[in-house]
Design an enzyme around this catalytic site. Structure first.
Site, PDB file in Angstrom:
ATOM      1  N   ASN A  81     -31.828 -32.022 -40.531  1.00 40.43           N
ATOM      2  CA  ASN A  81     -31.975 -31.571 -39.150  1.00 40.43           C
ATOM      3  C   ASN A  81     -30.800 -31.973 -38.260  1.00 40.43           C
ATOM      4  O   ASN A  81     -30.542 -31.307 -37.253  1.00 40.43           O
ATOM      5  CB  ASN A  81     -33.289 -32.161 -38.591  1.00 40.43           C
ATOM      6  CG  ASN A  81     -33.314 -32.146 -37.092  1.00 40.43           C
ATOM      7  OD1 ASN A  81     -33.459 -31.090 -36.486  1.00 40.43           O
ATOM      8  ND2 ASN A  81     -33.140 -33.307 -36.467  1.00 40.43           N
ATOM      9  N   ALA A  82     -30.071 -33.034 -38.613  1.00 42.86           N
ATOM     10  CA  ALA A  82     -29.042 -33.560 -37.714  1.00 42.86           C
ATOM     11  C   ALA A  82     -28.058 -32.465 -37.314  1.00 42.86           C
ATOM     12  O   ALA A  82     -27.550 -31.737 -38.165  1.00 42.86           O
ATOM     13  CB  ALA A  82     -28.285 -34.700 -38.404  1.00 42.86           C
ATOM     14  N   GLY A  83     -27.811 -32.352 -36.034  1.00 41.28           N
ATOM     15  CA  GLY A  83     -26.889 -31.307 -35.576  1.00 41.28           C
ATOM     16  C   GLY A  83     -26.339 -31.617 -34.199  1.00 41.28           C
ATOM     17  O   GLY A  83     -26.955 -32.352 -33.425  1.00 41.28           O
ATOM     18  N   ILE A  84     -25.143 -31.067 -33.933  1.00 42.75           N
ATOM     19  CA  ILE A  84     -24.517 -31.251 -32.616  1.00 42.75           C
ATOM     20  C   ILE A  84     -23.984 -29.905 -32.130  1.00 42.75           C
ATOM     21  O   ILE A  84     -23.846 -28.969 -32.920  1.00 42.75           O
ATOM     22  CB  ILE A  84     -23.339 -32.260 -32.670  1.00 42.75           C
ATOM     23  CG1 ILE A  84     -22.246 -31.779 -33.670  1.00 42.75           C
ATOM     24  CG2 ILE A  84     -23.826 -33.650 -33.036  1.00 42.75           C
ATOM     25  CD1 ILE A  84     -20.934 -32.553 -33.541  1.00 42.75           C
ATOM     26  N   GLN A 140     -23.417 -16.491 -31.221  1.00 45.00           N
ATOM     27  CA  GLN A 140     -23.613 -16.775 -29.784  1.00 45.00           C
ATOM     28  C   GLN A 140     -22.264 -16.992 -29.123  1.00 45.00           C
ATOM     29  O   GLN A 140     -21.413 -17.708 -29.662  1.00 45.00           O
ATOM     30  CB  GLN A 140     -24.505 -18.023 -29.619  1.00 45.00           C
ATOM     31  CG  GLN A 140     -24.572 -18.605 -28.218  1.00 45.00           C
ATOM     32  CD  GLN A 140     -25.153 -17.632 -27.190  1.00 45.00           C
ATOM     33  OE1 GLN A 140     -25.849 -16.672 -27.504  1.00 45.00           O
ATOM     34  NE2 GLN A 140     -24.839 -17.860 -25.927  1.00 45.00           N
ATOM     35  N   GLY A 142     -19.482 -18.574 -27.270  1.00 45.09           N
ATOM     36  CA  GLY A 142     -19.197 -19.998 -27.067  1.00 45.09           C
ATOM     37  C   GLY A 142     -19.553 -20.878 -28.256  1.00 45.09           C
ATOM     38  O   GLY A 142     -19.444 -22.096 -28.183  1.00 45.09           O
ATOM     39  N   TYR A 146     -20.583 -23.473 -34.213  1.00 45.08           N
ATOM     40  CA  TYR A 146     -22.009 -23.707 -34.481  1.00 45.08           C
ATOM     41  C   TYR A 146     -22.613 -22.527 -35.245  1.00 45.08           C
ATOM     42  O   TYR A 146     -23.358 -22.711 -36.217  1.00 45.08           O
ATOM     43  CB  TYR A 146     -22.714 -23.896 -33.129  1.00 45.08           C
ATOM     44  CG  TYR A 146     -24.152 -24.334 -33.174  1.00 45.08           C
ATOM     45  CD1 TYR A 146     -24.492 -25.686 -33.194  1.00 45.08           C
ATOM     46  CD2 TYR A 146     -25.178 -23.399 -33.136  1.00 45.08           C
ATOM     47  CE1 TYR A 146     -25.823 -26.092 -33.186  1.00 45.08           C
ATOM     48  CE2 TYR A 146     -26.505 -23.794 -33.127  1.00 45.08           C
ATOM     49  CZ  TYR A 146     -26.820 -25.150 -33.149  1.00 45.08           C
ATOM     50  OH  TYR A 146     -28.140 -25.534 -33.136  1.00 45.08           O
ATOM     51  N   PRO A 176     -34.608 -22.259 -35.563  1.00 49.12           N
ATOM     52  CA  PRO A 176     -35.216 -22.369 -34.239  1.00 49.12           C
ATOM     53  C   PRO A 176     -34.461 -21.496 -33.236  1.00 49.12           C
ATOM     54  O   PRO A 176     -33.239 -21.304 -33.345  1.00 49.12           O
ATOM     55  CB  PRO A 176     -35.032 -23.848 -33.878  1.00 49.12           C
ATOM     56  CG  PRO A 176     -34.722 -24.543 -35.162  1.00 49.12           C
ATOM     57  CD  PRO A 176     -34.012 -23.526 -36.000  1.00 49.12           C
TER      58      PRO A 176
HETATM   59  N1  CAA Z   1     -21.462 -12.529 -23.410  1.00 47.68           N
HETATM   60  C1  CAA Z   1     -20.371 -12.006 -22.834  1.00 47.68           C
HETATM   61  N2  CAA Z   1     -19.657 -12.620 -21.876  1.00 47.68           N
HETATM   62  C2  CAA Z   1     -20.054 -13.830 -21.521  1.00 47.68           C
HETATM   63  C3  CAA Z   1     -21.174 -14.453 -22.079  1.00 47.68           C
HETATM   64  C4  CAA Z   1     -21.892 -13.748 -23.067  1.00 47.68           C
HETATM   65  N3  CAA Z   1     -22.975 -14.257 -23.627  1.00 47.68           N
HETATM   66  N4  CAA Z   1     -21.309 -15.657 -21.507  1.00 47.68           N
HETATM   67  C5  CAA Z   1     -20.302 -15.793 -20.627  1.00 47.68           C
HETATM   68  N5  CAA Z   1     -19.561 -14.689 -20.624  1.00 47.68           N
HETATM   69  C6  CAA Z   1     -18.400 -14.410 -19.792  1.00 47.68           C
HETATM   70  C7  CAA Z   1     -18.658 -14.853 -18.350  1.00 47.68           C
HETATM   71  O1  CAA Z   1     -19.291 -13.818 -17.642  1.00 47.68           O
HETATM   72  C8  CAA Z   1     -17.243 -15.122 -17.859  1.00 47.68           C
HETATM   73  O2  CAA Z   1     -16.622 -13.905 -17.552  1.00 47.68           O
HETATM   74  P1  CAA Z   1     -15.483 -13.827 -16.389  1.00 47.68           P
HETATM   75  O3  CAA Z   1     -14.381 -14.742 -16.827  1.00 47.68           O
HETATM   76  O4  CAA Z   1     -15.103 -12.397 -16.371  1.00 47.68           O
HETATM   77  O5  CAA Z   1     -16.170 -14.285 -15.150  1.00 47.68           O
HETATM   78  C9  CAA Z   1     -16.586 -15.686 -19.071  1.00 47.68           C
HETATM   79  O6  CAA Z   1     -17.324 -15.216 -20.217  1.00 47.68           O
HETATM   80  C10 CAA Z   1     -16.627 -17.199 -19.089  1.00 47.68           C
HETATM   81  O7  CAA Z   1     -15.732 -17.514 -20.036  1.00 47.68           O
HETATM   82  P2  CAA Z   1     -15.039 -18.908 -19.990  1.00 47.68           P
HETATM   83  O8  CAA Z   1     -13.908 -18.878 -20.948  1.00 47.68           O
HETATM   84  O9  CAA Z   1     -14.698 -19.287 -18.594  1.00 47.68           O
HETATM   85  O10 CAA Z   1     -16.207 -19.806 -20.535  1.00 47.68           O
HETATM   86  P3  CAA Z   1     -16.550 -21.281 -20.107  1.00 47.68           P
HETATM   87  O11 CAA Z   1     -15.577 -22.155 -20.776  1.00 47.68           O
HETATM   88  O12 CAA Z   1     -16.748 -21.408 -18.666  1.00 47.68           O
HETATM   89  O13 CAA Z   1     -18.013 -21.466 -20.746  1.00 47.68           O
HETATM   90  C11 CAA Z   1     -19.562 -21.818 -22.536  1.00 47.68           C
HETATM   91  C12 CAA Z   1     -18.234 -21.204 -22.103  1.00 47.68           C
HETATM   92  C13 CAA Z   1     -19.611 -23.315 -22.190  1.00 47.68           C
HETATM   93  C14 CAA Z   1     -19.611 -21.681 -24.045  1.00 47.68           C
HETATM   94  C15 CAA Z   1     -20.697 -21.093 -21.850  1.00 47.68           C
HETATM   95  O14 CAA Z   1     -20.541 -19.702 -22.012  1.00 47.68           O
HETATM   96  C16 CAA Z   1     -22.052 -21.467 -22.442  1.00 47.68           C
HETATM   97  O15 CAA Z   1     -22.567 -22.558 -22.210  1.00 47.68           O
HETATM   98  N6  CAA Z   1     -22.660 -20.546 -23.187  1.00 47.68           N
HETATM   99  C17 CAA Z   1     -23.968 -20.785 -23.833  1.00 47.68           C
HETATM  100  C18 CAA Z   1     -23.733 -21.381 -25.179  1.00 47.68           C
HETATM  101  C19 CAA Z   1     -25.058 -21.592 -25.843  1.00 47.68           C
HETATM  102  O16 CAA Z   1     -25.965 -20.772 -25.821  1.00 47.68           O
HETATM  103  N7  CAA Z   1     -25.184 -22.732 -26.492  1.00 47.68           N
HETATM  104  C20 CAA Z   1     -26.431 -23.051 -27.170  1.00 47.68           C
HETATM  105  C21 CAA Z   1     -26.603 -24.532 -27.154  1.00 47.68           C
HETATM  106  S1  CAA Z   1     -28.222 -24.988 -27.707  1.00 47.68           S
HETATM  107  C22 CAA Z   1     -28.167 -24.696 -29.322  1.00 47.68           C
HETATM  108  O17 CAA Z   1     -27.161 -24.418 -29.908  1.00 47.68           O
HETATM  109  C23 CAA Z   1     -29.486 -24.823 -30.047  1.00 47.68           C
HETATM  110  C24 CAA Z   1     -29.781 -23.619 -30.799  1.00 47.68           C
HETATM  111  O18 CAA Z   1     -29.719 -23.645 -32.013  1.00 47.68           O
HETATM  112  C25 CAA Z   1     -30.219 -22.394 -30.113  1.00 47.68           C
END
Ligand code: CAA
Length: 239
Positions: A81-84, A140, A142, A146, A176
């Site tokens: 399960n360990a994950g970051i 996903q 960003g 992952y 999940p």
């Molecule tokens: N699809 C398309 N465009 C997107 C988008 C998406 N899903 N999300 C953001 N954008 C766009 C924004 O609208 C923005 O556009 P503009 O520049 O035109 O305004 C741009 O992308 C932002 O890009 P940046 O390069 O500035 O991104 P950032 O560095 O500010 O942020 C990020 C990037 C931190 C990854 C942020 O998008 C984020 O937090 N995304 C969610 C990531 C996520 O879902 N992580 C899950 C963690 S939990 C987990 O992983 C558990 C699990 O198993 C589910």
């Protein structure tokens, strides 16, 4: 039948719920974590022993699991399960962010399971449960690191399932969706609310809803469930 279960990352978040649920189901449970204070508090609260092991490091994992086996006996159920997360769009992602996620989320599957597979084969019983993610299924924004690691987990269980089947060992994955944990709480609120809006159930999942699936797959009766991927995501992704 009561078995010995090992849960990595098992002292907090999803892993803590899994450790407790396996104990409640009658198994003996040992957890691995990397944070001493977290481990201490979890043991005080639950009575579940926690060993400090860095599962991203093969040699450290080998040593740590050898100690667990010496103290408790052979491991029959392992929950990887360990994950970051180290989220960033690819054009901003550093090599460190890539490597950290691959090492903890994917290399740990090998590092941990390699230590327990031989005794499972000797015993003719084993349950290998690996935590992937909806984001390993669909990708996903960003999360190139992952999503790649979590997709790799699905290939891992499919191969190991075939190797273990004749020896009473199953290997399955749980994917999940977005669950109410510290990991998800790190996402910016405006981004998270857009994600939740796409979950048909209309809310985040709860850790116990993933733990329920772990207990199901860990059972002796789950022998014929092998190489399978279980989506537990509130309907966010349905294939
Ligand atoms: N699809 C398309 N465009 C997107 C988008 C998406 N899903 N999300 C953001 N954008 C766009 C924004 O609208 C923005 O556009 P503009 O520049 O035109 O305004 C741009 O992308 C932002 O890009 P940046 O390069 O500035 O991104 P950032 O560095 O500010 O942020 C990020 C990037 C931190 C990854 C942020 O998008 C984020 O937090 N995304 C969610 C990531 C996520 O879902 N992580 C899950 C963690 S939990 C987990 O992983 C558990 C699990 O198993 C589910």
């Amino acid at each position: 039948m009561a078995r010995l279960a090992l849960v990595t990352g098992g002292a907090r978040g999803l892993g803590a719920a899994m450790s407790v649920a396996l104990k409640d189901a009658g198994h003996r449970v040992v957890a691995i974590d990397v944070n001493e204070q977290t481990g201490k508090e979890f043991t005080e609260k639950t009575g579940i022993p926690v060993y400090l092991v860095d599962v991203s490091d093969f040699a450290a994992t080998k040593e740590g699991i050898a100690k667990i086996v010496a103290d408790h006996g052979p491991i029959e159920i392992v929950v990887n399960n360990a994950g970051i997360t180290r989220d960033a769009p690819l054009h901003k992602m550093s090599a460190e962010q890539w490597e950290a996620v691959i090492k903890v989320n994917l290399n740990s599957m090998f590092n941990v399971t390699r230590q327990v597979i031989e005794s499972m084969r000797e015993k003719g019983f084993g349950r290998i449960i690996c935590i992937s993610s909806v984001n390993g299924q669909v990708g996903q924004f960003g999360q190139a690191n992952y999503s790649a690691a979590k997709a790799g987990v699905l290939g891992f269980i499919r191969a190991v399932a075939q190797e273990g089947a004749a020896k009473g060992i199953t290997a399955n994955a749980i994917c999940p969706g977005y669950i109410n944990t510290e990991m998800v709480a790190k996402i910016a609120p405006d981004i998270l609310s857009k994600i939740v809006a796409k979950i048909p159930t209309g809310r985040l999942g709860e850790p116990k809803e993933i733990a329920r699936t772990v207990v199901f797959l860990a059972a002796d009766e789950a022998q014929f469930i092998n190489g399978a991927t279980f989506s537990v995501n509130g309907g966010q992704f349905t294939i």
